[in-house]
Design a protein around this motif. Structure first.
Motif, PDB file in Angstrom:
ATOM      1  N   ASN A 214     -23.731 -41.902  -0.245  1.00 26.38           N
ATOM      2  CA  ASN A 214     -24.450 -42.203  -1.123  1.00 26.38           C
ATOM      3  C   ASN A 214     -25.636 -43.274  -0.969  1.00 26.38           C
ATOM      4  N   LEU A 215     -25.347 -43.925   0.311  1.00 28.40           N
ATOM      5  CA  LEU A 215     -26.551 -44.812   0.452  1.00 28.40           C
ATOM      6  C   LEU A 215     -27.370 -44.565   1.806  1.00 28.40           C
ATOM      7  N   GLU A 237     -30.707 -45.376   0.854  1.00 30.00           N
ATOM      8  CA  GLU A 237     -31.009 -44.812  -0.541  1.00 30.00           C
ATOM      9  C   GLU A 237     -30.430 -45.759  -1.505  1.00 30.00           C
ATOM     10  N   ASN A 238     -30.713 -45.437  -2.851  1.00 29.55           N
ATOM     11  CA  ASN A 238     -30.158 -46.382  -3.944  1.00 29.55           C
ATOM     12  C   ASN A 238     -30.241 -47.802  -3.808  1.00 29.55           C
ATOM     13  N   GLU A 240     -31.708 -49.917  -5.519  1.00 25.89           N
ATOM     14  CA  GLU A 240     -31.600 -50.636  -6.671  1.00 25.89           C
ATOM     15  C   GLU A 240     -30.110 -50.817  -7.581  1.00 25.89           C
ATOM     16  N   TYR A 241     -29.376 -49.930  -7.014  1.00 23.40           N
ATOM     17  CA  TYR A 241     -27.982 -49.827  -7.520  1.00 23.40           C
ATOM     18  C   TYR A 241     -27.130 -50.772  -6.463  1.00 23.40           C
ATOM     19  N   PHE A 242     -27.456 -50.566  -4.950  1.00 27.79           N
ATOM     20  CA  PHE A 242     -26.484 -50.873  -4.076  1.00 27.79           C
ATOM     21  C   PHE A 242     -27.498 -51.896  -3.233  1.00 27.79           C
ATOM     22  N   PRO A 243     -28.012 -53.177  -3.425  1.00 31.24           N
ATOM     23  CA  PRO A 243     -28.719 -53.847  -2.695  1.00 31.24           C
ATOM     24  C   PRO A 243     -28.564 -53.982  -1.207  1.00 31.24           C
ATOM     25  N   SER A 246     -24.923 -54.090   1.097  1.00 26.51           N
ATOM     26  CA  SER A 246     -23.792 -53.112   0.355  1.00 26.51           C
ATOM     27  C   SER A 246     -23.178 -52.368   1.669  1.00 26.51           C
TER      28      SER A 246
END
Length: 468
Positions: A214-215, A237-238, A240-243, A246
């Protein structure tokens, strides 16, 4: 012409006259000498023509020095050793000549022998053809036995040395960085596919990295502004949710993408800078050192007095769609495309080649190994890679159905001819992904030199087997 500058108009008329004469000779040579004789005359005539081009382009003082310190006019390069460089005129003539070249090994015979068929009968000509084919066939198999094939004991010792290095690296990385997300390292390459030739001197140590699904995602090179099929970007990716932070591999991120250069730098500090290779080598009775210069992280292992093994340390990503990406930079644009990961087709290409041979008991793998040895032992052909040869054979298999052991000579000549054709076009499509041009990492000069060397070899394929 290529050798005449724009301000030398006085020579233009004479130059065109020579070109017309040469074109007339080449166009009528086939009628007089036949295909084989015309091909050889074409090569010789083009060499003379090129010497003339270079001569009339010389300034009044051949020894006049340019500001750079080099002579402003040098001796024609074709007078030296190979490789030879094609001019634009030579490339055009080679392209036209390719259309008249024979397509099989039994077609390269003197014109006199073909004419004799009318006087002495068709059977005599067929006998001569069979003898020529048999000659090349015998030379290819002798070359395979004496130069190509590696003794089993030599392969076993090299594999054991590679396994020792792999074991030491695995233990070290797990102890030094237990939190680094890696799968089990494994050895790969032609040494383990029985496709290595001449000497057992190269292996690949694959280091599979674990990425969070997912990253990270991959972007094909043809879908980017760089437009480089066969390479991919690995995008974060992502955020904003996984700075940042992560994922373990965020430390190797450059501009929002996972950088293979940064990944290699991390491993290089560990493998080349931290591990005490002299101490490990003394225990294993090897001499181990990082190989420099190298486009990847490579270890040189001297496991016997006169034998060395080069082990490439290759970080590997296996994406969700099954694509295998390795941290090996683009040869011509490493700095400009430093975030690109190379897509590897080697496993699938090798599997397809072996499957075709198993279906019909073919000689594709033998042909590949002979061609690899020819390129390895002939310096002008050193830029031809195993992947290019493998894909050429796969493409040739789509046209040619007879790959029996007895057809090795015909298929070898066919391989050379197809390679020359692709070099003349400047493109060799990957058999598994036609968008990928396997010549994209060759310079125009290298393409010309390879094409000319192989074109000359078409008239005498056995010349490629006569190496020191």
């Amino acid at each position: 012409m290529a050798g005449v500058s724009g301000d030398r108009k006085g020579n233009k008329k004479d130059d065109n006259g020579l070109g017309t004469a040469i074109d007339f000779v080449l166009s009528n040579a086939k009628l007089v000498l036949g295909v084989g004789g015309a091909a050889m005359l074409g090569i010789a005539t083009l060499a003379v023509k090129r010497m003339y081009d270079r001569a009339i382009s010389a300034p009044s003082s051949p020894t006049k020095m340019e500001p750079s310190g080099k002579r402003s006019w040098e001796e024609p390069s074709w007078l030296g050793s190979s490789p030879r460089t094609l001019s634009r005129d030579m490339k055009a003539n080679v392209s036209r000549s390719l259309q008249t070249l024979p397509t099989s090994a039994n077609s390269f015979e003197p014109e006199l022998m073909r004419r004799s068929g009318g006087r002495h009968g068709h059977g005599q000509v067929e006998l001569a053809r069979a003898r020529m084919r048999l000659s090349l066939q015998e030379h290819l198999w002798a070359y395979f036995r004496e130069r190509v094939a590696i003794p089993a004991d030599e392969q076993a010792v090299a594999r054991r040395a590679a396994l020792d290095i792999c074991s030491e690296l695995r233990v070290f990385l797990h102890a030094k960085l237990p939190d680094m997300p890696l799968r089990e390292m494994y050895l790969s390459g032609s040494l383990y596919d029985d496709l290595q030739v001449v000497t057992a001197d190269h292996a690949q140590l694959m280091v599979p990295m674990i990425l969070e699904k997912n990253l990270w995602s991959s972007v094909p090179g043809e879908d980017t502004i760089m437009n480089v099929p066969g390479f991919r970007l690995v995008r974060r990716e992502n955020l904003e949710y996984f700075p940042r932070g992560s994922s373990y591999w965020d430390r190797c991120m450059v501009g929002g993408y996972l950088s293979p250069k940064s990944v290699l730098e991390v491993f290089e500090k560990l493998v080349a800078g931290t591990i005490n290779w002299p101490a490990i080598g003394s225990v294993l009775d090897y001499v181990i050192r990082p190989a420099v210069p190298s486009e990847t992280l490579t270890l040189e292992v001297q496991y016997e007095t006169d034998r060395r093994l080069y082990v490439d340390f290759l970080p590997l990503l296996v994406m969700e769609d099954g694509a295998s990406l390795i941290a090996k930079p683009h040869r011509l644009a490493a700095e400009r495309h430093e975030n690109l990961w190379r897509q590897s087709f080697r496993v699938a290409e090798t599997a397809k080649l072996r499957a075709l041979d198993q279906e019909d008991g073919g000689c594709r793998c033998v042909c590949l190994r002979v061609a690899k040895a020819v390129c390895k032992l002939n310096p002008p052909l050193a830029r031809v890679t195993a992947s290019q040869l493998t894909n050429t054979i796969l493409l040739l298999s789509e046209r040619e159905g007879d790959w029996t052991q007895e057809a090795l000579a015909d298929r070898f000549v066919g391989l050379l001819r197809v390679l020359v054709g692709h070099l003349e076009a400047g493109k060799l499509p990957c058999a598994l992904n036609p968008k990928v041009n396997l010549f994209c990492e060759l310079t125009p000069q290298e393409v010309d030199e390879l094409g000319y060397t192989l074109y000359c070899a078409l008239s005498d394929p056995e010349s490629l087997l006569r190496t020191v």
